[in-house]
Design a protein around this motif. Structure first.
Motif, short mmCIF file in Angstrom:
data_model
loop_
_atom_site.label_atom_id
_atom_site.label_comp_id
_atom_site.label_asym_id
_atom_site.label_seq_id
_atom_site.Cartn_x
_atom_site.Cartn_y
_atom_site.Cartn_z
N ILE A 109 -75.44 -22.03 -93.60
CA ILE A 109 -75.60 -21.58 -92.22
C ILE A 109 -75.34 -22.73 -91.25
CG2 ILE A 109 -77.33 -20.81 -90.52
CD1 ILE A 109 -78.54 -19.10 -92.78
N ARG A 110 -75.86 -23.91 -91.57
CA ARG A 110 -75.59 -25.07 -90.72
C ARG A 110 -74.09 -25.40 -90.74
NH1 ARG A 110 -74.82 -31.18 -90.68
NH2 ARG A 110 -74.00 -31.16 -88.55
N ASP A 111 -73.47 -25.33 -91.92
CA ASP A 111 -72.04 -25.56 -92.08
C ASP A 111 -71.67 -26.93 -91.49
OD1 ASP A 111 -69.50 -24.85 -92.93
OD2 ASP A 111 -69.02 -23.75 -91.11
N ASN A 112 -70.67 -26.98 -90.62
CA ASN A 112 -70.28 -28.26 -90.01
C ASN A 112 -70.53 -28.26 -88.50
OD1 ASN A 112 -68.27 -26.55 -89.11
ND2 ASN A 112 -66.60 -28.00 -89.45
N LYS A 113 -71.50 -27.47 -88.07
CA LYS A 113 -71.76 -27.35 -86.64
C LYS A 113 -72.32 -28.64 -86.06
CE LYS A 113 -72.85 -22.43 -87.17
NZ LYS A 113 -73.96 -21.45 -87.27
N ASP A 114 -71.97 -28.88 -84.81
CA ASP A 114 -72.59 -29.96 -84.06
C ASP A 114 -74.04 -29.59 -83.75
OD1 ASP A 114 -70.35 -31.99 -83.21
OD2 ASP A 114 -69.46 -30.00 -82.97
N PHE A 115 -74.81 -30.56 -83.32
CA PHE A 115 -76.22 -30.33 -83.00
C PHE A 115 -76.41 -30.13 -81.50
CE2 PHE A 115 -76.40 -32.80 -86.97
CZ PHE A 115 -77.14 -31.93 -87.74
N ARG A 147 -81.29 -39.94 -85.33
CA ARG A 147 -81.13 -41.32 -85.81
C ARG A 147 -80.13 -41.41 -86.96
NH1 ARG A 147 -86.27 -41.10 -83.71
NH2 ARG A 147 -87.20 -40.11 -85.54
N MET A 148 -80.02 -40.35 -87.77
CA MET A 148 -79.00 -40.34 -88.82
C MET A 148 -77.60 -40.31 -88.23
SD MET A 148 -80.53 -37.99 -91.92
CE MET A 148 -81.75 -36.96 -91.12
N ILE A 149 -77.40 -39.47 -87.23
CA ILE A 149 -76.09 -39.38 -86.59
C ILE A 149 -75.72 -40.71 -85.93
CG2 ILE A 149 -74.79 -38.29 -84.71
CD1 ILE A 149 -75.05 -36.50 -87.16
N LEU A 150 -76.66 -41.31 -85.23
CA LEU A 150 -76.37 -42.55 -84.52
C LEU A 150 -76.18 -43.72 -85.48
CD1 LEU A 150 -78.77 -42.09 -81.48
CD2 LEU A 150 -76.33 -41.54 -81.64
N TYR A 151 -76.89 -43.72 -86.59
CA TYR A 151 -76.64 -44.72 -87.64
C TYR A 151 -75.20 -44.63 -88.12
CZ TYR A 151 -76.06 -46.18 -92.49
OH TYR A 151 -75.54 -46.71 -93.64
N MET A 152 -74.74 -43.42 -88.41
CA MET A 152 -73.37 -43.25 -88.92
C MET A 152 -72.35 -43.80 -87.93
SD MET A 152 -73.54 -41.89 -91.98
CE MET A 152 -72.03 -40.98 -92.33
N ALA A 153 -72.64 -43.65 -86.64
CA ALA A 153 -71.72 -44.12 -85.61
C ALA A 153 -71.58 -45.63 -85.59
CB ALA A 153 -72.16 -43.61 -84.24
N VAL A 154 -72.67 -46.35 -85.86
CA VAL A 154 -72.56 -47.81 -85.84
C VAL A 154 -72.20 -48.38 -87.21
CG1 VAL A 154 -74.11 -48.07 -83.87
CG2 VAL A 154 -75.07 -48.19 -86.18
N PRO A 163 -63.15 -43.47 -91.48
CA PRO A 163 -62.93 -43.11 -90.08
C PRO A 163 -63.90 -43.83 -89.14
CG PRO A 163 -63.03 -41.14 -91.46
CD PRO A 163 -63.47 -42.30 -92.32
N ASP A 164 -63.47 -44.00 -87.90
CA ASP A 164 -64.33 -44.52 -86.84
C ASP A 164 -65.15 -43.35 -86.32
OD1 ASP A 164 -65.53 -45.78 -84.74
OD2 ASP A 164 -63.69 -46.19 -83.61
N LEU A 165 -66.39 -43.26 -86.75
CA LEU A 165 -67.25 -42.14 -86.39
C LEU A 165 -67.94 -42.44 -85.06
CD1 LEU A 165 -68.91 -41.43 -89.87
CD2 LEU A 165 -66.76 -40.52 -88.94
N GLU A 166 -67.94 -41.45 -84.17
CA GLU A 166 -68.51 -41.65 -82.84
C GLU A 166 -69.26 -40.39 -82.39
OE1 GLU A 166 -68.59 -44.37 -81.25
OE2 GLU A 166 -67.06 -45.57 -82.24
N PRO A 167 -70.39 -40.56 -81.71
CA PRO A 167 -71.06 -39.41 -81.10
C PRO A 167 -70.42 -39.09 -79.76
CG PRO A 167 -72.34 -41.38 -80.67
CD PRO A 167 -71.14 -41.81 -81.49
N ASN A 168 -70.43 -37.82 -79.39
CA ASN A 168 -69.97 -37.43 -78.05
C ASN A 168 -70.80 -36.25 -77.56
OD1 ASN A 168 -68.92 -35.14 -79.31
ND2 ASN A 168 -66.78 -35.75 -79.11
N ASP A 169 -70.45 -35.71 -76.43
CA ASP A 169 -71.27 -34.65 -75.84
C ASP A 169 -70.65 -33.27 -76.02
OD1 ASP A 169 -73.85 -35.00 -74.82
OD2 ASP A 169 -73.25 -34.28 -72.84
N GLY A 180 -71.60 -34.21 -81.97
CA GLY A 180 -72.39 -33.99 -80.78
C GLY A 180 -73.69 -33.28 -81.11
N ARG A 181 -74.47 -33.11 -80.07
CA ARG A 181 -74.23 -33.45 -78.67
C ARG A 181 -75.07 -34.67 -78.34
NH1 ARG A 181 -72.78 -30.21 -73.96
NH2 ARG A 181 -72.53 -28.43 -75.34
N LEU A 182 -74.42 -35.76 -77.92
CA LEU A 182 -75.10 -37.04 -77.77
C LEU A 182 -76.28 -36.98 -76.83
CD1 LEU A 182 -75.35 -40.07 -78.25
CD2 LEU A 182 -73.58 -40.43 -76.50
#
Length: 227
Positions: A109-115, A147-154, A163-169, A180-182
């Motif tokens: 159900i979560r699949d690959n959806k953004d948060f 915090r998991m998402i932001l860890y992956m970004a840095v 890949p260069d992983l980055e959070p966005n909105d 997302g969503r940052l």
């Protein structure tokens, strides 16, 4: 954006390291997940030492029920592996800092959806919600997810073959290496600070497995300093 994170005590910003995850590693980490109960508005989560607590649903389930059938749990990539198309090979696909157990059906159900905030409940949601393009985890783990998402970004900045992983909105990132969503993730980070469970898990991953840390568990203030 390439993150430039502050310098802290030794080990406090150590985010690089090996990836030593085996298929049984999440089950092996069960003690870090469940020994310290986390208070919620209604109950405290506890489990026997042979169980895992599923991330989004909050259900306690036997670690032996790891599989792909209804009633089993499997490995959830909190940073959806299609966001950057890194799969399950060594690297971001096996990084324990964003891998958690989840019910097979809930994971689908979560699949690959953004948060993001919003959506409707579903069976065994545990308070999580979803709509057509986003997923909102239950309140007790919103900060963990952020915090998991932001860890992956840095940790993954495109300099080591990944890949260069980055959070966005956005909540329409698809296969792009963004998540997302940052703005909402930052809210969740503030609302749900690191718990004893999260801190212990960070220690176990650092000491026994990858030998690196999620710096936003050690230093929550660094989120605002970077983003």
């Amino acid at each position: 954006m390439r993150a430039s994170y502050p310098t802290g005590p030794a080990g406090g910003n150590s985010i690089n390291g090996g990836h030593l995850c085996s298929p049984s590693a999440i089950g092996t980490l069960r003690d870090a997940e469940i020994t310290a109960p986390r208070a919620t508005p209604a109950v405290a989560e506890t489990a026997a030492s042979n169980n895992v607590i599923l991330l989004y649903s909050g259900i306690s389930r036997s670690k032996s029920l790891n599989g792909g059938n209804t009633g089993d749990w499997n490995r959830e990539h909190v940073w959806a592996k299609s966001h950057g198309d890194f799969g399950t090979s060594t690297g971001p696909g096996t990084d324990l800092h964003h891998l958690r157990p989840e019910d097979v059906r809930v994971n689908s159900i979560r699949d690959n959806k953004d948060f993001d905030n919003g959506g409707s409940s579903f069976t065994d949601s545990g308070g999580s919600r979803t709509d057509s393009d986003s997923f909102e985890p239950r309140d007790a783990v919103k900060g963990d997810v952020a915090r998991m998402i932001l860890y992956m970004a840095v940790r993954y900045e495109g300099t080591d073959g990944w890949p260069d992983l980055e959070p966005n909105d956005s909540v329409t990132n698809g296969s792009a290496p963004y998540h997302g969503r940052l703005s909402v993730l930052k809210q969740w980070h503030e609302q749900d600070p690191p718990s004893a469970i999260e801190k212990r898990r960070n220690d176990v991953i650092h000491t026994s497995y990858q030998h690196n840390r999620n710096p936003f568990i050690d230093h929550p203030e660094w989120v605002e300093a970077i983003w």
